[in-house]
Enzyme design. Structure first.
Site, PDB file in Angstrom:
ATOM      1  N   PHE A 149       8.971 -16.543 -31.412  1.00 15.60           N
ATOM      2  CA  PHE A 149       8.081 -16.391 -30.249  1.00 15.60           C
ATOM      3  C   PHE A 149       7.772 -14.933 -29.950  1.00 15.60           C
ATOM      4  CE2 PHE A 149      10.754 -20.197 -29.648  1.00 15.60           C
ATOM      5  CZ  PHE A 149       9.762 -21.167 -29.665  1.00 15.60           C
ATOM      6  N   ASN A 212       2.022 -21.597 -27.569  1.00  8.32           N
ATOM      7  CA  ASN A 212       0.834 -20.763 -27.725  1.00  8.32           C
ATOM      8  C   ASN A 212      -0.398 -21.409 -27.088  1.00  8.32           C
ATOM      9  OD1 ASN A 212       2.141 -18.656 -28.866  1.00  8.32           O
ATOM     10  ND2 ASN A 212       1.328 -18.897 -30.924  1.00  8.32           N
ATOM     11  N   PHE A 253       0.252 -13.766 -17.520  1.00  8.91           N
ATOM     12  CA  PHE A 253      -0.816 -14.360 -18.327  1.00  8.91           C
ATOM     13  C   PHE A 253      -1.965 -14.912 -17.475  1.00  8.91           C
ATOM     14  CE2 PHE A 253      -0.365 -14.489 -22.986  1.00  8.91           C
ATOM     15  CZ  PHE A 253       0.702 -13.604 -23.064  1.00  8.91           C
ATOM     16  N   CYS A 264      -2.468 -14.685 -33.695  1.00  2.48           N
ATOM     17  CA  CYS A 264      -1.755 -15.932 -33.369  1.00  2.48           C
ATOM     18  C   CYS A 264      -2.559 -16.896 -32.504  1.00  2.48           C
ATOM     19  CB  CYS A 264      -0.426 -15.611 -32.696  1.00  2.48           C
ATOM     20  SG  CYS A 264       0.717 -14.821 -33.838  1.00  2.48           S
TER      21      CYS A 264
HETATM   22  C1  UDX Z   1       1.495 -14.430 -28.910  1.00  4.11           C
HETATM   23  C2  UDX Z   1       2.603 -15.108 -28.079  1.00  4.11           C
HETATM   24  O1  UDX Z   1       2.729 -14.444 -26.815  1.00  4.11           O
HETATM   25  C3  UDX Z   1       3.922 -15.053 -28.835  1.00  4.11           C
HETATM   26  O2  UDX Z   1       4.934 -15.748 -28.111  1.00  4.11           O
HETATM   27  C4  UDX Z   1       3.727 -15.700 -30.198  1.00  4.11           C
HETATM   28  O3  UDX Z   1       4.927 -15.619 -30.954  1.00  4.11           O
HETATM   29  C5  UDX Z   1       2.597 -15.021 -30.960  1.00  4.11           C
HETATM   30  O4  UDX Z   1       1.399 -15.051 -30.172  1.00  4.11           O
HETATM   31  P1  UDX Z   1       0.790 -11.883 -29.371  1.00  4.11           P
HETATM   32  O5  UDX Z   1      -0.283 -12.425 -30.283  1.00  4.11           O
HETATM   33  O6  UDX Z   1       1.593 -10.724 -29.818  1.00  4.11           O
HETATM   34  O7  UDX Z   1       1.837 -13.051 -29.017  1.00  4.11           O
HETATM   35  O8  UDX Z   1       0.046 -11.461 -28.028  1.00  4.11           O
HETATM   36  P2  UDX Z   1       0.132 -11.806 -26.473  1.00  4.11           P
HETATM   37  O9  UDX Z   1       0.885 -10.765 -25.767  1.00  4.11           O
HETATM   38  O10 UDX Z   1       0.522 -13.216 -26.248  1.00  4.11           O
HETATM   39  O11 UDX Z   1      -1.404 -11.618 -26.081  1.00  4.11           O
HETATM   40  C6  UDX Z   1      -2.416 -12.434 -26.698  1.00  4.11           C
HETATM   41  C7  UDX Z   1      -3.786 -12.062 -26.239  1.00  4.11           C
HETATM   42  O12 UDX Z   1      -3.994 -12.493 -24.907  1.00  4.11           O
HETATM   43  C8  UDX Z   1      -4.089 -10.557 -26.230  1.00  4.11           C
HETATM   44  O13 UDX Z   1      -5.389 -10.367 -26.758  1.00  4.11           O
HETATM   45  C9  UDX Z   1      -4.018 -10.179 -24.770  1.00  4.11           C
HETATM   46  O14 UDX Z   1      -4.807  -9.077 -24.474  1.00  4.11           O
HETATM   47  C10 UDX Z   1      -4.541 -11.450 -24.124  1.00  4.11           C
HETATM   48  N1  UDX Z   1      -4.114 -11.648 -22.735  1.00  4.11           N
HETATM   49  C11 UDX Z   1      -2.791 -11.766 -22.428  1.00  4.11           C
HETATM   50  C12 UDX Z   1      -5.070 -11.741 -21.720  1.00  4.11           C
HETATM   51  O15 UDX Z   1      -6.278 -11.649 -21.976  1.00  4.11           O
HETATM   52  N2  UDX Z   1      -4.652 -11.952 -20.430  1.00  4.11           N
HETATM   53  C13 UDX Z   1      -3.348 -12.073 -20.095  1.00  4.11           C
HETATM   54  O16 UDX Z   1      -3.061 -12.275 -18.919  1.00  4.11           O
HETATM   55  C14 UDX Z   1      -2.385 -11.966 -21.135  1.00  4.11           C
END
Ligand code: UDX
Length: 437
Positions: A149, A212, A253, A264
């Site tokens: 994760f 996810n 989030f 991802c």
């Molecule tokens: C994600 C999951 O969080 C992680 O648990 C899994 O193992 C892999 O996928 P990651 O891809 O590293 O991790 O990014 P994450 O921090 O989840 O952000 C994903 C996207 O959502 C980013 O583009 C971020 O900018 C966006 N985001 C996040 C938003 O637009 N708003 C939010 O409030 C949070």
């Protein structure tokens, strides 16, 4: 324990280094010679805070080495499969060719009593298929699924101090012999109180897909609220603060903006829908199509807003995009909203310059037609509009008065809603957020 980690990308390189940090003897194996050469010199092939230092620390102990030779897996007790499962070209489903190739090359090196642990994100049913395959070759080997994760940018701490450990085993019983072995691998985080859940293989695979999907849904939910806020003159950041105080909802989030990207969330929700379709359960996940659509609409909306900001036309306008990575503290540009917006603006006649502290080399590899500039001051020179699309701290800290001296016209679109609108307006800027009046 003696551990092999197969696949040394974002997941595997971090996992290998962290397993050595936990005291195990680890070999990291990958087919990519460049990656292995860099890792052997304690240099991460990608930007991940803390990883270079950790690689140096554990390599100095002699407990970690990297190779392209799968034969190095022979003699290990536990083998982690950490290869990528990208989206298939032209389809929504996951491409399992790397998982299958890693497993088949590992098979001749398995010994009785070994445990093969899948960590890659895979469609439900994959683990059972691989377990059968492994059993045919080495009947005394166990197959488990132990989804990962970790978040890019926090990968080291997420691996050393995970918020939960999920073990998928055939039958789903605590008494499965592989559970004790994996407990020994994760002795440190378990001693520190990390919750550990034992499930069957299918549930473990689904936990990752569901987690996810939930995160993607949360982001698209708040972005849908942003659309309604834009239509009604309300403020989505205040709305998120207010609903987030309900601890059944939570504020994490719920940041509205240009939406999610990366290697991802986008491909995982699509692969999940594709797999549900194969299983005859497609209706259950049709809402994810909407989640995906809301997310993609944010990118088009930013292009429209930029046009509005630039007096109705993008032709010949100098636009500077602050940020190329899909999120801060990463150089990953896979499905990055920032780059996708930059490319659309360029196609519509704008002259686009992209700046980012870490991701420019990767960005130039994907979109060679865009112009890149590392230095922020140079990148913003004479710009007709700035677009903050990845919220690196250095862009959050930009000084509006000083910056106004460098740009052509002081106009900014805050695609992540991280700037103080009143402060920027007071410094003479036309400020636009997303879902804010
Ligand atoms: C994600 C999951 O969080 C992680 O648990 C899994 O193992 C892999 O996928 P990651 O891809 O590293 O991790 O990014 P994450 O921090 O989840 O952000 C994903 C996207 O959502 C980013 O583009 C971020 O900018 C966006 N985001 C996040 C938003 O637009 N708003 C939010 O409030 C949070």
């Amino acid at each position: 324990m003696k551990i092999s980690v197969i696949g040394c990308g974002y997941l595997g390189a971090v996992h290998a280094a962290c397993m050595a940090k936990l005291g195990h003897d680890v070999v990291g194996i990958d087919v990519d010679e460049r990656k292995i050469a860099a890792l052997s010199e304690a240099k991460s092939p990608f930007y991940e805070p803390g990883l270079d230092d950790l690689l140096e620390e554990v390599q100095a102990t002699g407990r970690l080495f990297f190779t392209t030779d799968m034969a190095a897996a022979a003699g290990c007790d536990v083998h982690f499969i950490c290869v990528g499962t990208p989206q298939k070209k032209g389809e929504n489903g996951a491409d399992l060719s790397y998982v299958d190739a890693a497993t088949s090359t590992l098979l001749p090196h398995l010994r009785p009593g070994n445990i093969v642990v899948g960590k890659s994100t895979v469609p439900v049913g994959t683990a059972a298929r691989l377990a059968e395959w492994v059993r045919q070759v080495e009947p005394l080997t166990q197959m488990m699924w132990n989804p990962e994760f970790l978040r890019e940018g926090h990968a080291v701490s997420d691996t050393l101090r995970p918020d939960r450990l999920v073990y998928g085993v055939e039958g789903g019983s605590e008494d499965h012999p592989a559970v004790t072995t994996l407990d020994a691998v994760y002795a440190s985080p378990l001693d520190a109180g990390t919750p550990r859940l034992v499930t069957d293989l299918a549930t473990a695979e689904l936990v990752k897909a569901a987690a996810n999907s939930f995160l993607a849904t949360k982001i698209s939910f708040v972005n849908a609220m942003a659309e309604v806020c834009e239509a009604s003159g309300a403020d989505v950041t205040q709305l998120a603060d207010a609903i987030g105080l309900d601890d059944r909802i939570g504020r994490k989030f719920l940041n509205a903006g240009v939406g999610f990207g990366g290697g991802c969330l986008p491909k995982d929700i699509r692969a999940f829908m594709a797999r549900a379709g194969e299983l005859g359960a497609d209706q259950a996940l049709t809402f994810l199509r909407e989640v995906d659509a809301i997310n993609m609409r944010r990118r088009t909306r930013v292009v429209e807003l930029t046009r509005e900001l630039c007096d109705g036309t993008l032709l010949g306008k100098r636009i500077t995009v602050l940020g190329a990575a899909f999120k801060p503290e990463s150089d990953d540009v896979r499905d990055s909203p920032a780059l996708s917006i930059a490319a659309q603006l360029q196609l519509q006649g704008a002259v686009v310059t992209v700046t980012d502290p870490k991701a420019l080399a990767n960005a130039a590899g994907r979109f060679p037609e865009l112009h890149y500039e590392l230095d922020t001051d140079k990148a913003v020179q004479r710009a007709d509009a700035l677009l903050l699309l990845t919220e690196w701290q250095q862009y959050r800290d930009l000084e509006p008065y000083a910056l106004a001296e460098l740009v052509g016209v002081p106009r900014i679109l805050d695609g992540r809603n991280v700037l103080d609108a009143a402060k920027w307006r007071a410094a003479g800027w036309s400020y636009r957020g997303l879902g804010r009046p």
